[in-house]
Scaffold this motif. Structure first.
Motif, PDB file in Angstrom:
ATOM      1  N   PRO A 161       0.814  -1.223   0.000  1.00 11.81           N
ATOM      2  CA  PRO A 161       0.000   0.000   0.000  1.00 11.81           C
ATOM      3  C   PRO A 161       0.847   1.272   0.000  1.00 11.81           C
ATOM      4  CG  PRO A 161      -0.841  -1.564   1.599  1.00 11.81           C
ATOM      5  CD  PRO A 161       0.486  -2.087   1.137  1.00 11.81           C
ATOM      6  N   THR A 162       2.027   1.217   0.614  1.00 11.34           N
ATOM      7  CA  THR A 162       2.908   2.383   0.592  1.00 11.34           C
ATOM      8  C   THR A 162       3.359   2.692  -0.831  1.00 11.34           C
ATOM      9  OG1 THR A 162       3.700   2.068   2.866  1.00 11.34           O
ATOM     10  CG2 THR A 162       5.134   3.300   1.370  1.00 11.34           C
ATOM     11  N   TYR A 165      -0.282   3.257  -3.347  1.00  7.44           N
ATOM     12  CA  TYR A 165      -1.394   3.727  -2.523  1.00  7.44           C
ATOM     13  C   TYR A 165      -2.604   4.158  -3.342  1.00  7.44           C
ATOM     14  CZ  TYR A 165       0.197   8.522  -3.537  1.00  7.44           C
ATOM     15  OH  TYR A 165       0.553   9.688  -4.160  1.00  7.44           O
ATOM     16  N   ARG A 166      -2.387   4.724  -4.506  1.00  6.78           N
ATOM     17  CA  ARG A 166      -3.543   5.186  -5.295  1.00  6.78           C
ATOM     18  C   ARG A 166      -4.385   3.999  -5.768  1.00  6.78           C
ATOM     19  NH1 ARG A 166      -3.549  10.482  -6.193  1.00  6.78           N
ATOM     20  NH2 ARG A 166      -1.599  11.622  -5.845  1.00  6.78           N
ATOM     21  N   SER A 168      -4.372   1.083  -4.394  1.00  4.90           N
ATOM     22  CA  SER A 168      -4.891   0.390  -3.209  1.00  4.90           C
ATOM     23  C   SER A 168      -6.177   1.029  -2.707  1.00  4.90           C
ATOM     24  CB  SER A 168      -3.839   0.382  -2.099  1.00  4.90           C
ATOM     25  OG  SER A 168      -2.687  -0.333  -2.492  1.00  4.90           O
ATOM     26  N   LEU A 169      -6.255   2.348  -2.742  1.00  2.25           N
ATOM     27  CA  LEU A 169      -7.485   3.024  -2.338  1.00  2.25           C
ATOM     28  C   LEU A 169      -8.580   2.854  -3.383  1.00  2.25           C
ATOM     29  CD1 LEU A 169      -6.160   6.358  -0.775  1.00  2.25           C
ATOM     30  CD2 LEU A 169      -7.361   4.515   0.414  1.00  2.25           C
ATOM     31  N   TYR A 176      -8.150   4.461   4.936  1.00  2.00           N
ATOM     32  CA  TYR A 176      -6.878   5.184   5.045  1.00  2.00           C
ATOM     33  C   TYR A 176      -5.720   4.253   4.703  1.00  2.00           C
ATOM     34  CZ  TYR A 176      -9.705   8.481   7.677  1.00  2.00           C
ATOM     35  OH  TYR A 176     -10.689   9.362   8.056  1.00  2.00           O
ATOM     36  N   ILE A 177      -4.644   4.846   4.232  1.00  8.21           N
ATOM     37  CA  ILE A 177      -3.370   4.151   4.065  1.00  8.21           C
ATOM     38  C   ILE A 177      -2.331   4.863   4.908  1.00  8.21           C
ATOM     39  CG2 ILE A 177      -1.458   3.768   2.454  1.00  8.21           C
ATOM     40  CD1 ILE A 177      -3.520   3.007   0.368  1.00  8.21           C
ATOM     41  N   PHE A 179       1.585   5.301   5.444  1.00  5.22           N
ATOM     42  CA  PHE A 179       2.831   5.117   4.698  1.00  5.22           C
ATOM     43  C   PHE A 179       3.962   4.668   5.614  1.00  5.22           C
ATOM     44  CE2 PHE A 179       0.897   8.580   1.999  1.00  5.22           C
ATOM     45  CZ  PHE A 179       0.605   7.757   0.927  1.00  5.22           C
ATOM     46  N   TYR A 207      -5.982   9.274   1.925  1.00  5.40           N
ATOM     47  CA  TYR A 207      -7.385   8.862   2.022  1.00  5.40           C
ATOM     48  C   TYR A 207      -8.174   9.501   0.889  1.00  5.40           C
ATOM     49  CZ  TYR A 207      -8.178  13.459   4.233  1.00  5.40           C
ATOM     50  OH  TYR A 207      -8.239  14.811   4.508  1.00  5.40           O
ATOM     51  N   VAL A 218      -3.118  13.238   0.077  1.00  5.45           N
ATOM     52  CA  VAL A 218      -1.920  12.746   0.754  1.00  5.45           C
ATOM     53  C   VAL A 218      -1.444  13.845   1.694  1.00  5.45           C
ATOM     54  CG1 VAL A 218       0.443  11.922   0.463  1.00  5.45           C
ATOM     55  CG2 VAL A 218      -1.294  11.343  -1.240  1.00  5.45           C
TER      56      VAL A 218
END
Length: 529
Positions: A161-162, A165-166, A168-169, A176-177, A179, A207, A218
């Motif tokens: 996810p780090t 992240y885009r 993953s969301l 939320y992710i 980092f 988020y 971010v």
């Protein structure tokens, strides 16, 4: 604004002060006093590692103690949260089911996880996804959490996810992710949600929001923390017995007596390899104080642990400190294995000074059974292009002598070798790969116990990933160092699969590889005796 409503809670048990954290008070850890603070409402947090998938004919079956979740859980307990860690792969290690595409899934089933979530009724669920190939399971778990209660907050963390992240969301219902290093970030995020404070003041998260053109916000980045401010690991959060398998992630134990624990005495990585996320996720190299390490080892001894797996990525960056760590392990009568990887280039750089020889002697005299040696490649150009020191390929005579010295002292050496380096459209040629295979053969002649090959795989978020997108022909299910995901001008994925399989047998022999295929774990020549 954030879709979270505080629910009526069940009766909250008073927070006890774990004996193992008393030592943290002696360190004057700043979070200690908050252990005694209770929260009103639902203060339950569940941290979960989803079950793992693997291709049984191609990948080892590996799962280990979740040190990242343990550190996060320990910080949350210190701040008054009621925390439960679920390690699905290890808690259900022997449970395997066949799934689509020829894979098997091992660990607790999703039905079992659903029941655990239902029974604990957490307000917040953190899902760890360290590996890109496990994204499918992390996403499915997020779906399950939201199906139980759509208002329950889901937080994703870990390397994948780090770095991605885009997607993953966009590809999951997660809220939320977090980092990178999550110990403080997740504490601040939960406090902000619980107290209905401004989320944008929490550094190091992402988020969904309608106020951004791409739908994702971010927040400001978080600098990596001075790690000695963290509380000691609260090992009451884990069932330590499930990690006591005789076959572990670095081979086999020589003794079946006593418990085993995974330990890190440093965090972060000084290298910036173009295909790796370690420095992005963990930050730069940082050391736990020797006093703190000594305290953790004393605590583990009190709890019946006598076998340690060292997971440091850069244990020997400071050679003097590495020697001191070995002496600490010996003083507490531990048997131990170094699994995080000793950098061959560091041993070479200190070889003429005598520090390398002293380190080998000290390791042998203080209970070390096995080390993982990061050789990586025989190709100078490929190492340099990937921002790796090239002396591993240049100083071959000294490299062989180092392996011989470890072997003479009774320390098993597992070597790590990488195949299929890439640099833009310039992919490693077959003859260059063969040079590394021959290099591994020479190491085995000098006493190496097992030569472990890895296929270079650029993970999402790395520099190489964006450069290699035109060549990537397989989806996330295949993102493993044991399975190629990209072809290129020099080889197809099918050719690389064959190169990898043939290299392992050519270097290690059929008997050893057959045993690895049977056990699905590292096996060394000495394990067969």
């Amino acid at each position: 604004m954030h879709g979270y409503k505080l629910k009526e809670s069940r009766k909250i048990k008073s927070v006890e002060f774990p004996a193992k954290l008393r030592w943290a008070n002696q360190l004057k850890a700043p979070l200690y006093e908050s252990l005694c603070r209770s929260k009103k409402g639902n203060n339950r947090v569940m941290l979960i590692i989803p079950p793992y998938n693997r291709f049984p004919d191609k990948e080892m079956k590996r799962a280990s103690e979740p040190l990242g979740l343990l550190r996060i859980g320990s910080e949350l307990v210190a701040r008054g949260w009621n925390v439960k860690i679920i390690d699905a792969p290890c808690e259900g290690f022997d449970n395997e089911v066949s799934i689509n595409g020829g894979q098997v899934r091992f660990g607790l089933s999703f039905d079992e996880l659903n029941k655990k979530i239902w029974d604990f009724d957490p307000a917040f669920v953190g899902i760890s996804c360290l590996y890109t190939k496990q994204w499918r399971n992390a996403r499915r778990l997020a779906d399950i959490v939201k199906s139980v209660d759509p208002e329950r907050i889901v937080i994703l963390g870990g390397s994948h996810p780090t770095g991605d992240y885009r997607n993953s969301l966009a590809d999951s219902p997660a809220d939320y992710i977090v980092f990178g290093e999550g110990e403080l970030t997740i504490c601040e995020l939960l406090d902000a949600l619980y107290n209905k404070e401004d989320i944008d003041k929490v550094r190091g998260i992402a988020y969904r929001t309608d106020s951004e053109s791409d739908g994702i916000r971010v927040t400001k980045s978080r600098s990596f923390t001075e790690i000695n401010s963290f509380v000691l690991n609260n090992r009451t959060l884990l069932n330590s017995r499930i990690y006591n398998r005789l076959m572990h992630t670095a081979g086999s134990r020589r003794s079946s007596k006593g418990d085993m624990a995974y330990v890190m005495t440093t965090k972060g990585c000084r290298q910036s390899c173009t295909f790796c996320l370690a420095s992005l996720v963990q930050g730069g190299y940082r050391e736990y104080s020797l006093r703190r390490v000594d305290g953790e080892l004393m605590d583990l001894r009190r709890h019946g642990v006598n076998y340690i797996m060292l997971e440091d990525d850069n244990l020997i960056h400071n050679m003097g400190r590495a020697i001191a760590i070995a002496q600490l392990l010996g003083s507490h009568k531990f048997r131990w294995v170094e699994e995080g990887g000793l950098a061959l280039f560091k041993l070479l750089s200190e070889y003429k000074t005598g520090a390398t020889k002293k380190l080998i002697r000290t390791f042998a005299d203080n209970g070390c059974e096995r080390i993982y040696l990061a050789v990586e490649s025989a190709n100078v150009r490929r190492l340099s292009e990937s921002k790796k020191p090239d002396c591993n390929a240049k100083q071959r005579k000294e490299a062989f002598e180092i392996v011989e010295r470890f072997a003479e002292k009774g320390i098993s050496v597992v070597g790590g070798f990488m195949l299929g380096f890439v640099h833009g459209s310039d992919h490693e040629k077959k003859e260059e790969i063969e040079e590394t295979i021959q290099y591994a053969i020479e190491f085995m002649k000098r006493g190496m116990d097992f030569a472990n090959f890895f296929i270079v795989t650029p993970f999402p978020g790395t520099r190489d990933y964006s450069l290699q997108l035109p060549w990537i022909v397989r989806d996330y299910d295949y993102f493993s160092h044991e399975i190629p995901v990209m072809g290129g001008p020099e080889w197809t994925v099918e050719e690389m699969e064959n190169i990898y399989a043939e290299a392992r047998r050519k270097v290690n022999g059929d008997e050893l590889i057959d045993e690895i295929l049977r056990t699905r774990n590292w096996v060394c020549r000495s394990d067969l005796k």
